[in-house]
Write a protein that holds these residues in place. Structure first.
Motif, PDB file in Angstrom:
ATOM      1  N   PHE A  38       0.834  -1.203   0.000  1.00 59.97           N
ATOM      2  CA  PHE A  38       0.000   0.000   0.000  1.00 59.97           C
ATOM      3  C   PHE A  38       0.866   1.249   0.000  1.00 59.97           C
ATOM      4  O   PHE A  38       0.561   2.237  -0.646  1.00 59.97           O
ATOM      5  CB  PHE A  38      -0.928   0.011   1.230  1.00 59.97           C
ATOM      6  CG  PHE A  38      -2.138  -0.864   1.075  1.00 59.97           C
ATOM      7  CD1 PHE A  38      -2.945  -0.762  -0.064  1.00 59.97           C
ATOM      8  CD2 PHE A  38      -2.496  -1.775   2.057  1.00 59.97           C
ATOM      9  CE1 PHE A  38      -4.081  -1.557  -0.200  1.00 59.97           C
ATOM     10  CE2 PHE A  38      -3.634  -2.575   1.913  1.00 59.97           C
ATOM     11  CZ  PHE A  38      -4.413  -2.466   0.783  1.00 59.97           C
ATOM     12  N   HIS A  39       1.969   1.220   0.760  1.00 61.77           N
ATOM     13  CA  HIS A  39       2.831   2.388   0.896  1.00 61.77           C
ATOM     14  C   HIS A  39       3.558   2.678  -0.425  1.00 61.77           C
ATOM     15  O   HIS A  39       3.576   3.813  -0.894  1.00 61.77           O
ATOM     16  CB  HIS A  39       3.834   2.141   2.021  1.00 61.77           C
ATOM     17  CG  HIS A  39       4.759   3.285   2.283  1.00 61.77           C
ATOM     18  ND1 HIS A  39       4.313   4.502   2.731  1.00 61.77           N
ATOM     19  CD2 HIS A  39       6.104   3.408   2.132  1.00 61.77           C
ATOM     20  CE1 HIS A  39       5.355   5.327   2.869  1.00 61.77           C
ATOM     21  NE2 HIS A  39       6.448   4.688   2.501  1.00 61.77           N
ATOM     22  N   ARG A  41       3.032   1.565  -3.557  1.00 63.51           N
ATOM     23  CA  ARG A  41       2.365   1.800  -4.837  1.00 63.51           C
ATOM     24  C   ARG A  41       1.899   3.241  -5.010  1.00 63.51           C
ATOM     25  O   ARG A  41       1.864   3.729  -6.137  1.00 63.51           O
ATOM     26  CB  ARG A  41       1.242   0.802  -5.072  1.00 63.51           C
ATOM     27  CG  ARG A  41       0.029   0.979  -4.202  1.00 63.51           C
ATOM     28  CD  ARG A  41      -0.983  -0.087  -4.566  1.00 63.51           C
ATOM     29  NE  ARG A  41      -2.177   0.022  -3.762  1.00 63.51           N
ATOM     30  CZ  ARG A  41      -3.153  -0.868  -3.800  1.00 63.51           C
ATOM     31  NH1 ARG A  41      -3.058  -1.922  -4.584  1.00 63.51           N
ATOM     32  NH2 ARG A  41      -4.219  -0.715  -3.058  1.00 63.51           N
ATOM     33  N   THR A  42       1.595   3.946  -3.918  1.00 64.34           N
ATOM     34  CA  THR A  42       1.240   5.365  -4.110  1.00 64.34           C
ATOM     35  C   THR A  42       2.481   6.198  -4.378  1.00 64.34           C
ATOM     36  O   THR A  42       2.451   7.116  -5.194  1.00 64.34           O
ATOM     37  CB  THR A  42       0.501   5.979  -2.902  1.00 64.34           C
ATOM     38  OG1 THR A  42       1.161   5.609  -1.715  1.00 64.34           O
ATOM     39  CG2 THR A  42      -0.938   5.586  -2.879  1.00 64.34           C
ATOM     40  N   LEU A  43       3.578   5.872  -3.693  1.00 68.18           N
ATOM     41  CA  LEU A  43       4.819   6.600  -3.964  1.00 68.18           C
ATOM     42  C   LEU A  43       5.230   6.364  -5.434  1.00 68.18           C
ATOM     43  O   LEU A  43       5.530   7.302  -6.169  1.00 68.18           O
ATOM     44  CB  LEU A  43       5.922   6.147  -3.003  1.00 68.18           C
ATOM     45  CG  LEU A  43       7.318   6.723  -3.265  1.00 68.18           C
ATOM     46  CD1 LEU A  43       7.306   8.248  -3.257  1.00 68.18           C
ATOM     47  CD2 LEU A  43       8.319   6.211  -2.223  1.00 68.18           C
ATOM     48  N   SER A  46       3.200   8.230  -7.870  1.00 66.61           N
ATOM     49  CA  SER A  46       3.414   9.683  -7.966  1.00 66.61           C
ATOM     50  C   SER A  46       4.550   9.994  -8.941  1.00 66.61           C
ATOM     51  O   SER A  46       4.713  11.127  -9.366  1.00 66.61           O
ATOM     52  CB  SER A  46       3.649  10.310  -6.587  1.00 66.61           C
ATOM     53  OG  SER A  46       4.981  10.171  -6.161  1.00 66.61           O
ATOM     54  N   HIS A  90      17.613  14.891  -8.165  1.00 63.72           N
ATOM     55  CA  HIS A  90      18.236  14.989  -6.836  1.00 63.72           C
ATOM     56  C   HIS A  90      17.233  15.498  -5.799  1.00 63.72           C
ATOM     57  O   HIS A  90      17.262  15.075  -4.646  1.00 63.72           O
ATOM     58  CB  HIS A  90      19.484  15.880  -6.872  1.00 63.72           C
ATOM     59  CG  HIS A  90      19.241  17.256  -7.428  1.00 63.72           C
ATOM     60  ND1 HIS A  90      18.742  17.470  -8.695  1.00 63.72           N
ATOM     61  CD2 HIS A  90      19.394  18.487  -6.882  1.00 63.72           C
ATOM     62  CE1 HIS A  90      18.621  18.776  -8.903  1.00 63.72           C
ATOM     63  NE2 HIS A  90      19.013  19.414  -7.815  1.00 63.72           N
ATOM     64  N   HIS A  91      16.296  16.374  -6.247  1.00 63.89           N
ATOM     65  CA  HIS A  91      15.297  16.873  -5.295  1.00 63.89           C
ATOM     66  C   HIS A  91      14.407  15.730  -4.778  1.00 63.89           C
ATOM     67  O   HIS A  91      13.952  15.754  -3.651  1.00 63.89           O
ATOM     68  CB  HIS A  91      14.404  17.932  -5.953  1.00 63.89           C
ATOM     69  CG  HIS A  91      15.137  19.188  -6.327  1.00 63.89           C
ATOM     70  ND1 HIS A  91      16.000  19.822  -5.474  1.00 63.89           N
ATOM     71  CD2 HIS A  91      15.134  19.908  -7.467  1.00 63.89           C
ATOM     72  CE1 HIS A  91      16.496  20.898  -6.067  1.00 63.89           C
ATOM     73  NE2 HIS A  91      15.988  20.969  -7.283  1.00 63.89           N
ATOM     74  N   HIS A  92      14.128  14.773  -5.642  1.00 62.91           N
ATOM     75  CA  HIS A  92      13.275  13.646  -5.236  1.00 62.91           C
ATOM     76  C   HIS A  92      14.067  12.588  -4.460  1.00 62.91           C
ATOM     77  O   HIS A  92      13.625  12.106  -3.429  1.00 62.91           O
ATOM     78  CB  HIS A  92      12.613  13.014  -6.464  1.00 62.91           C
ATOM     79  CG  HIS A  92      11.639  13.931  -7.127  1.00 62.91           C
ATOM     80  ND1 HIS A  92      10.653  14.586  -6.432  1.00 62.91           N
ATOM     81  CD2 HIS A  92      11.506  14.326  -8.421  1.00 62.91           C
ATOM     82  CE1 HIS A  92       9.949  15.345  -7.260  1.00 62.91           C
ATOM     83  NE2 HIS A  92      10.452  15.203  -8.481  1.00 62.91           N
ATOM     84  N   LYS A  94      16.643  12.774  -2.649  1.00 59.18           N
ATOM     85  CA  LYS A  94      17.005  13.163  -1.277  1.00 59.18           C
ATOM     86  C   LYS A  94      15.825  13.058  -0.324  1.00 59.18           C
ATOM     87  O   LYS A  94      16.008  12.946   0.882  1.00 59.18           O
ATOM     88  CB  LYS A  94      17.548  14.596  -1.263  1.00 59.18           C
ATOM     89  CG  LYS A  94      18.955  14.668  -1.839  1.00 59.18           C
ATOM     90  CD  LYS A  94      19.522  16.074  -1.799  1.00 59.18           C
ATOM     91  CE  LYS A  94      20.934  16.048  -2.363  1.00 59.18           C
ATOM     92  NZ  LYS A  94      21.273  17.262  -3.089  1.00 59.18           N
ATOM     93  N   GLY A  95      14.622  13.121  -0.871  1.00 57.43           N
ATOM     94  CA  GLY A  95      13.434  13.126  -0.017  1.00 57.43           C
ATOM     95  C   GLY A  95      12.919  11.747   0.354  1.00 57.43           C
ATOM     96  O   GLY A  95      12.029  11.622   1.186  1.00 57.43           O
ATOM     97  N   ILE A  96      13.438  10.692  -0.285  1.00 56.83           N
ATOM     98  CA  ILE A  96      12.942   9.356   0.075  1.00 56.83           C
ATOM     99  C   ILE A  96      14.088   8.529   0.659  1.00 56.83           C
ATOM    100  O   ILE A  96      15.255   8.784   0.377  1.00 56.83           O
ATOM    101  CB  ILE A  96      12.270   8.630  -1.125  1.00 56.83           C
ATOM    102  CG1 ILE A  96      13.215   8.502  -2.305  1.00 56.83           C
ATOM    103  CG2 ILE A  96      11.009   9.353  -1.554  1.00 56.83           C
ATOM    104  CD1 ILE A  96      12.593   7.772  -3.476  1.00 56.83           C
ATOM    105  N   ASN A  97      13.720   7.581   1.527  1.00 60.51           N
ATOM    106  CA  ASN A  97      14.770   6.854   2.238  1.00 60.51           C
ATOM    107  C   ASN A  97      15.232   5.614   1.464  1.00 60.51           C
ATOM    108  O   ASN A  97      14.632   5.226   0.458  1.00 60.51           O
ATOM    109  CB  ASN A  97      14.330   6.534   3.678  1.00 60.51           C
ATOM    110  CG  ASN A  97      13.068   5.671   3.707  1.00 60.51           C
ATOM    111  OD1 ASN A  97      12.929   4.734   2.920  1.00 60.51           O
ATOM    112  ND2 ASN A  97      12.154   5.994   4.613  1.00 60.51           N
ATOM    113  N   GLU A 100      12.781   2.812   0.918  1.00 60.85           N
ATOM    114  CA  GLU A 100      11.803   3.124  -0.128  1.00 60.85           C
ATOM    115  C   GLU A 100      12.433   2.988  -1.513  1.00 60.85           C
ATOM    116  O   GLU A 100      11.793   2.501  -2.446  1.00 60.85           O
ATOM    117  CB  GLU A 100      11.247   4.546   0.074  1.00 60.85           C
ATOM    118  CG  GLU A 100      10.244   4.619   1.213  1.00 60.85           C
ATOM    119  CD  GLU A 100       9.953   6.038   1.720  1.00 60.85           C
ATOM    120  OE1 GLU A 100       8.953   6.194   2.430  1.00 60.85           O
ATOM    121  OE2 GLU A 100      10.733   6.972   1.415  1.00 60.85           O
TER     122      GLU A 100
END
Ligand SMILES: Cc1cc2nc3c(=O)[nH]c(=O)nc-3n(C[C@H](O)[C@H](O)[C@H](O)COP(=O)(O)OP(=O)(O)OC[C@H]3O[C@@H](n4cnc5c(N)ncnc54)[C@H](O)[C@@H]3O)c2cc1C
Lengths: 129, 426
Positions: A38-39, A41-43, A46, A90-92, A94-97, A100
Motif C-alpha cells: 500500500f505504501h 504503490r502510491t509513492l 506519484s 536529486h530533489h526527489h 534526497k526526499g525518500i529513504n 523506499e
C-alpha cells in the motif's frame, strides 16, 4: 473467504510484483508485506506524472518499467549523494529513504514494459465553459 | 507471519445493499452489476477525480464500482494553458476526451452537473437524476469568490475581462484580446491572495505574455498587481527572468489587492494605484468548488476543506473524501499534487472497503514546471511525507528549484504533460 484470498493475492501480484509461492488461494500474507504494498504503490504512482503509469513513459523521460533493480537503486543513490548530476531527480532522491528506494527498485523492475501513448487531442467544442 | 484480518465482506454488502443501487434516470447500470465491495461516486472528472476513479478500479481489481459525475464533455488542461497566451500552443493541443479511461478501466461516467449532496441519505443529486454511494469523493477544483468584485460575476463581464483560470474558451478569449491589442498597449493582470490554484501560474502567465509581446508588440507593457507581499512561488527565478529576458517590460507591484474594477473602461483601483488597461485579466480569489460547499465540507470562516491526510476523508462529514484544489493542505494546488492526493485517497478507500488499514505513512513526489518562453522551463520539486505528530504532509529534505530555466527542462515539462495526461486519461 474466497474473495479475500483472491483479492489479496492478485493485489500483491499486480501491484507489488512480490513473489508468491504455493497455492495462491491458500496464501497467507503478512501484514507487513501488505502495508509495504500500500505504501510503495502510491509513492511509485506519484512518479507517473513524469515517468508514466507504472513507469511506462510516453515522452523523453526514462521508462522505469522493467529496469534492473540494482541499476535503479544505484542511480537513485547517486542522485541522493550528488555523484550523478541531475536537473530534477536529486530533489526527489534526497526526499525518500533507502528502504523506499529498494522497494521502488523492486516495484519498477517487475512492471511490464508496454508502449504507452498520450491520449488523442480533440477540437474544443462550442458548449465547453 | 500475521494473518490478515477478515475482509468483512458481509458488512460491506449489507451497507452497500442498504444504500441501494438507486439510479433514477441514469439507468444505464443496475443493482445486478454492482461489484462486491460497493460503489464510490466521484464528483468532478478533472485531474484529481479522474485519477481517483482509474486507480480505484485498478487497485480494487474491478471490485469497486467507480462512477464519475462531470459536467463538461471534454477535459481541457490548465497546465500548459498559459502557452496558448504565449502563442506556442493551441487550446486544441490541450483538449481531450474521456473515452479511453472509461473503456480501459471500466469507469462509469455521467456527463451531468451535481446540484445537491445529501450526506445523510448518501445520495448525490444531479440535474438529470440521482445516485447513491457507499463512499463519495469530491474533486470539483476551485470556485471563484466575487464578494469583493461583484460586477465581475456576470458572464458578459467575464467576456470583456477574462479570468482564464479554468482553461477553455476563457483562455482563447484572452489570447484573442492580446492579439488584437495594438503595440504600445498595456496588459494588466492580478495575482489573488494565496492560497489559490497553481502558485507559480500567474507569474508564468506574465512570462508567456511578455514572450509574445517581445516578438510581436515590442513596446507593449505588462503590469502585475499582486495581492501578496511578494512573488508566491519560484521568486528568485521569476525575478531573474523578468530582469534579464524581459527587461523593462514587466512592472511588478506587490501588496496591491484590487479594491474596484470598472468593467467598461478596464480600470482597476487598488489600495495604492489606479491603472487603466487595454487588456485586463482578473484572476478572482478562490475557494473550494461548489459541490464541496453543497456537502457542508467547509467552515464559514475558512473556504477550503479540512481532511485527514491518510484517507482524504473530510473532518466534517463521514464517508466523504475531498481531493485536489479544494483541499486545505497548506501545499501547492497543482495538478501533480491533485493526482497524488487522488492515489493516496484511492489506496485508502480500497484498503478500507476491503477491511484493511490505510497506509499510515503516505509519501509522494511533486514536480511543477513553469515555461518562461516557448521553449525554456524551470521547476520546483519536493517530496511530501506524512508527519504523524503534526498529522499533515510536510516537505521532506532535499526539495528545491532549478538553477535557471533551460530548454532541456522545457522538454522535460512537455514530457511531464504527456505522461500526466496519459496517466489520468488512458
Ligand atoms: C493557468 C494555469 C496553469 C497551471 N499549470 C500547472 C502546471 O504546470 N502544473 C501543475 O501541476 N498544475 C498546474 N495548474 C494547476 C492545476 O490545473 C490544478 O491544480 C488542477 O486542475 C486541480 O485538479 P482538480 O481535479 O482539483 O480540479 P480540476 O482539474 O479543475 O477538475 C475539477 C472538475 O470538476 C468539475 N466540476 C466542478 N463542479 C462540478 C459539478 N457541480 N458537477 C459536475 N462536475 C463539476 C469541473 O468541470 C472540472 O472538470 C495550472 C492552473 C492554471 C489555471
Amino acid at each position: 473467504m474466497k474473495l479475500k484470498a483472491w483479492f489479496l493475492v492478485n493485489l500483491l501480484i499486480t501491484s507489488a510484483g512480490l513473489p508468491l509461492t504455493g497455492n495462491a488461494a491458500d496464501a497467507v500474507v503478512s501484514a507487513d508485506t501488505l502495508s509495504n504494498t500500500f505504501h510503495i504503490r502510491t509513492l511509485a504512482a506519484s512518479c507517473a506524472a513524469c515517468h508514466g503509469t507504472q513507469g511506462n513513459s510516453t515522452g523523453i523521460t526514462p521508462t522505469l518499467a522493467g529496469v534492473d533493480a540494482r541499476y535503479f537503486t544505484a542511480q537513485m543513490l547517486a542522485f541522493k549523494d550528488g555523484s550523478r548530476p541531475a536537473t530534477v531527480m536529486h530533489h526527489h532522491a534526497k526526499g525518500i529513504n533507502v528502504a523506499e528506494i529498494n522497494f521502488l527498485a523492486n516495484y519498477f523492475s517487475q512492471q511490464k514494459r508496454i508502449s504507452s501513448q498520450p491520449p488523442k487531442t480533440q477540437t474544443l467544442k462550442a458548449n465547453h465553459e | 507471519m500475521n494473518k490478515i484480518v477478515t475482509l468483512n465482506r458481509r458488512a460491506f454488502i449489507k451497507t452497500a445493499g442498504a444504500a441501494g443501487a438507486l439510479l433514477l434516470s441514469h439507468n444505464s447500470f443496475s443493482r445486478a452489476s454492482k461489484p462486491p465491495l460497493g460503489r464510490v461516486v466521484i464528483v468532478g472528472g478533472g485531474y484529481a477525480g479522474t485519477t481517483a476513479a482509474k486507480y480505484i478500479r485498478m487497485w480494487s481489481l474491478g471490485n469497486i464500482e467507480a462512477v464519475v459525475i462531470e459536467k463538461s464533455a471534454q477535459f481541457v488542461s490548465c497546465p500548459l494553458s498559459n502557452l496558448v497566451l504565449g502563442g506556442s500552443k493551441s487550446i486544441n493541443d490541450l483538449t481531450f476526451g474521456y473515452d479511453l479511461v472509461k473503456k480501459n478501466h471500466g469507469v462509469k461516467w455521467l456527463n451531468d452537473e451535481v446540484t445537491t449532496i445529501d450526506s445523510a441519505a448518501k445520495k448525490v443529486i444531479m440535474q438529470r437524476g440521482e445516485i447513491s454511494y457507499d463512499r463519495l469523493i469530491i474533486a470539483p477544483g476551485v470556485d471563484f469568490i466575487y464578494d469583493a468584485l461583484p460586477n465581475l460575476q456576470s458572464a458578459e463581464a467575464q467576456q470583456q475581462i477574462p479570468h482564464a483560470w479554468k482553461a477553455g474558451w476563457q483562455t482563447v478569449n484572452l489570447r484573442k484580446q492580446l492579439e488584437a491589442m495594438p503595440d504600445g498597449g498595456i496588459f494588466v493582470m492580478n495575482v489573488p491572495k494565496a492560497p489559490y490554484r497553481c502558485p507559480p501560474g500567474p507569474y508564468e502567465r506574465a512570462c508567456q505574455v511578455a514572450s509574445y509581446f517581445k516578438t510581436h508588440k515590442p513596446t507593449a507593457k505588462i503590469i502585475v498587481l499582486d495581492a501578496n507581499p511578494e512573488i508566491v512561488s519560484k521568486k528568485g527565478l521569476f525575478t531573474k527572468v523578468w530582469a534579464e529576458m524581459y527587461a523593462g517590460m514587466i512592472d511588478y507591484r506587490p501588496n496591491n489587492a484590487m479594491v474596484e474594477v470598472d468593467v467598461s473602461s478596464k480600470t482597476v483601483t487598488t489600495d495604492f494605484d489606479k491603472v487603466k488597461a487595454d487588456v485586463l485579466n482578473i484572476i478572482p480569489p478562490q475557494r473550494a468548488g461548489k459541490p464541496a460547499q453543497m456537502a457542508g465540507l467547509t467552515e464559514t470562516d475558512y473556504p477550503w476543506c479540512e481532511v485527514s491526510f491518510l484517507t482524504y476523508e473530510s473532518k466534517l462529514v463521514p464517508n466523504i473524501h475531498v481531493i485536489g484544489d479544494s483541499v486545505s493542505a497548506g501545499l501547492p494546488k497543482s495538478a501533480h499534487m491533485a493526482t497524488s492526493q487522488a492515489r493516496v485517497c484511492a489506496n485508502a478507500i480500497v484498503a478500507l472497503m476491503s477491511g484493511n488499514a490505510p497506509d499510515p505513512t503516505p509519501v509522494f513526489a511533486n514536480t511543477c514546471y513553469s515555461y518562461v518562453n516557448d521553449k525554456q522551463a524551470m521547476h520546483v520539486a519536493n517530496v511530501y511525507r506524512y508527519d504523524a505528530g503534526k498529522k499533515i504532509m510536510v516537505s521532506a529534505d532535499g526539495g528545491g528549484v532549478s538553477t535557471s530555466p533551460s530548454e532541456q527542462e522545457g522538454q522535460y515539462a512537455s514530457a511531464w504533460a504527456a505522461n500526466i495526461w496519459s496517466d489520468v486519461l488512458t
